[in-house]
Write a protein that holds these residues in place. Structure first.
Motif, PDB file in Angstrom:
ATOM      1  N   TRP A 153       0.819  -1.222   0.000  1.00  0.00           N
ATOM      2  CA  TRP A 153       0.000   0.000   0.000  1.00  0.00           C
ATOM      3  C   TRP A 153       0.850   1.268   0.000  1.00  0.00           C
ATOM      4  N   LYS A 200      -7.059   1.646   7.427  1.00  0.00           N
ATOM      5  CA  LYS A 200      -8.136   0.782   7.891  1.00  0.00           C
ATOM      6  C   LYS A 200      -7.699  -0.659   7.700  1.00  0.00           C
ATOM      7  N   PHE A 254     -12.367   4.713   0.472  1.00  0.00           N
ATOM      8  CA  PHE A 254     -13.394   4.351  -0.529  1.00  0.00           C
ATOM      9  C   PHE A 254     -14.456   5.441  -0.675  1.00  0.00           C
ATOM     10  N   VAL A 267      -7.052 -11.156  -5.278  1.00  0.00           N
ATOM     11  CA  VAL A 267      -6.547 -10.119  -4.369  1.00  0.00           C
ATOM     12  C   VAL A 267      -5.370 -10.616  -3.539  1.00  0.00           C
ATOM     13  N   GLN A 323      -1.708  -9.033  -1.994  1.00  0.00           N
ATOM     14  CA  GLN A 323      -1.802  -8.852  -0.543  1.00  0.00           C
ATOM     15  C   GLN A 323      -1.957 -10.230   0.120  1.00  0.00           C
ATOM     16  N   TYR A 344     -15.527 -12.230  -2.485  1.00  0.00           N
ATOM     17  CA  TYR A 344     -14.368 -12.448  -3.358  1.00  0.00           C
ATOM     18  C   TYR A 344     -14.500 -13.812  -4.035  1.00  0.00           C
ATOM     19  N   PHE A 393     -13.844  -5.503 -10.182  1.00  0.00           N
ATOM     20  CA  PHE A 393     -12.822  -5.067  -9.225  1.00  0.00           C
ATOM     21  C   PHE A 393     -12.108  -3.830  -9.717  1.00  0.00           C
ATOM     22  N   VAL A 399      -9.532   3.102  -6.813  1.00  0.00           N
ATOM     23  CA  VAL A 399      -9.147   3.036  -5.394  1.00  0.00           C
ATOM     24  C   VAL A 399      -7.902   3.886  -5.150  1.00  0.00           C
TER      25      VAL A 399
HETATM   26  O1  89V Z   1      -8.125  -1.127   0.351  1.00  0.00           O
HETATM   27  C1  89V Z   1      -8.021  -2.299   0.669  1.00  0.00           C
HETATM   28  O2  89V Z   1      -8.246  -2.575   1.779  1.00  0.00           O
HETATM   29  C2  89V Z   1      -7.576  -3.415  -0.197  1.00  0.00           C
HETATM   30  C3  89V Z   1      -7.810  -3.443  -1.660  1.00  0.00           C
HETATM   31  C4  89V Z   1      -8.342  -4.765  -2.125  1.00  0.00           C
HETATM   32  C5  89V Z   1      -8.681  -2.369  -2.246  1.00  0.00           C
HETATM   33  O3  89V Z   1      -6.499  -3.313  -2.076  1.00  0.00           O
HETATM   34  O4  89V Z   1      -7.541  -4.629   0.421  1.00  0.00           O
END
Ligand code: 89V
Length: 338
Positions: free
Chosen positions: A14, A96, A125, A159, A163, A230, A239, A289
């Motif tokens: 991130w 978060k 979001f 995903v 991650q 998911y 997505f 996002v």
């Molecule tokens: O923002 C998030 O919490 C992520 C995402 C799938 C959007 O990367 O897990």
């Protein structure tokens, strides 16, 4: 105006987007990076010309003159890093989900309040351009009094490739995507009075639940259904878009694939396309996002300067209550009153 000096804690997936998103804004100086694996912090520091690199947080805090920390680590470390920052009187920006559970989120908030430091949760979001447009359309009054809505994040995107830690979470989709989706529900329709939830795991290779359906009655009577999955192999993969359907006494608003906003009333259907701003550093698979990080950060910066911020720790605690209320409801098969 004095530049606010800050350090980023955590240089994983991130941080690669959060850092350039901060750098889009004026009035800030990113002076140091911390990561427990130093080489990862060094790589990013080189890329963005950040002078300080640390794998020891106490050393970082002792040496650097800072206004705030931006915590971009896994959830189980949020409280630890928040405590370290707050002890030194530094404001905290934290990803978060805020904490590992509701009790820890309350502890974090109370501790920051006791120490007199500001706490902001990076809940991005609600800052997505299409979601802001839905809110504007509701507030325009065109569809009249809202009575029912559906907020939907259903996908089969892999995903876990980007991650991998998500696959290890005992509480997965409600904490990860539910934090966002339930926050969008609060942003659009206010607080929830009651909540009922069902969860399940479809993917046998992960620890937590990957499907959750949450039905809420909001304080003003709106019935709001938040669905997330998911495990949804749909004809059109969406997505990372959140789809929304809002029904009012005079019409409906729909946010659908490819950022289409459709406002339908007796006079017809107005269709517009609300695309995210495509910054050069974002990952196109995550465009809407990643783009929203800039607006979220701008709003947090406003809060850091003493102005209003939508996603303060106190505000986000209400989202955390919905997430954990949903787990309680799913476990007990009871309606809960968050
Ligand atoms: O923002 C998030 O919490 C992520 C995402 C799938 C959007 O990367 O897990």
């Amino acid at each position: 105006m004095k530049k606010l000096r800050f350090a980023v804690i955590g240089t994983g997936f991130w941080a690669r987007y959060q850092i350039p998103a901060w750098l889009e804004l004026e009035g800030l100086e990113l002076v140091a990076l911390y990561n427990r694996t130093r080489s990862k912090a060094e790589d990013l520091a080189l890329e963005y010309k950040i002078p300080g690199v640390y794998d020891n947080l106490d050393e970082l805090l002792a040496k650097e003159d800072l206004d705030f920390l931006d915590i971009i680590t896994d959830v189980d470390t949020h409280w630890h890093f928040t405590q370290k920052a707050a002890e030194r009187g530094l404001a905290v920006v934290c990803q978060k989900p805020m904490a590992t559970d509701l009790e820890q989120a309350r502890t974090m908030l109370d501790y920051c309040q006791q120490q007199g430091v500001l706490l902001f949760i990076h809940e991005n979001f609600r800052w997505q351009a299409p979601i802001r447009a839905v809110k504007q359309a509701i507030d325009s009054g065109l569809i009249g009094k809202v009575f029912k809505a559906r907020v939907s994040f259903c996908s089969a995107f892999p995903v876990f490739d980007n991650q991998p830690f998500l696959a290890e979470l005992e509480h997965f989709i409600l904490t990860d995507i539910g934090s966002h989706v339930l926050d969008i529900c609060r942003y659009l329709f206010g607080e929830a009075r009651t909540l009922y939830a069902l969860t399940r795991r479809v993917n046998p290779h992960i620890k937590g639940e990957d499907v959750a359906n949450v039905l809420m009655e909001m304080e003003d009577g709106v019935h709001c259904f938040a669905e997330m999955s998911y495990a949804s192999k749909l004809e059109k993969e969406a997505f990372p878009q959140t789809h929304v359907l809002v029904e009012g006494e005079l019409g409906s608003i729909q946010l659908t694939h490819d950022f289409q906003l459709r406002v339908h009333t007796a006079t017809g259907t107005q269709v517009s396309t609300i695309r995210p701003q495509l910054y050069p550093w974002l990952d196109p698979d995550y465009a809407v996002v990643h783009s929203s990080i800039v607006d979220c950060n701008q709003n947090i910066l406003n809060g850091l300067r003493g102005g209003k911020c939508e996603t303060s720790g106190a505000d986000n605690l209400n989202t955390v209550k919905l997430v954990w209320g949903a787990y309680t409801s799913a476990a007990t098969q009871q309606v809960v009153f968050p």
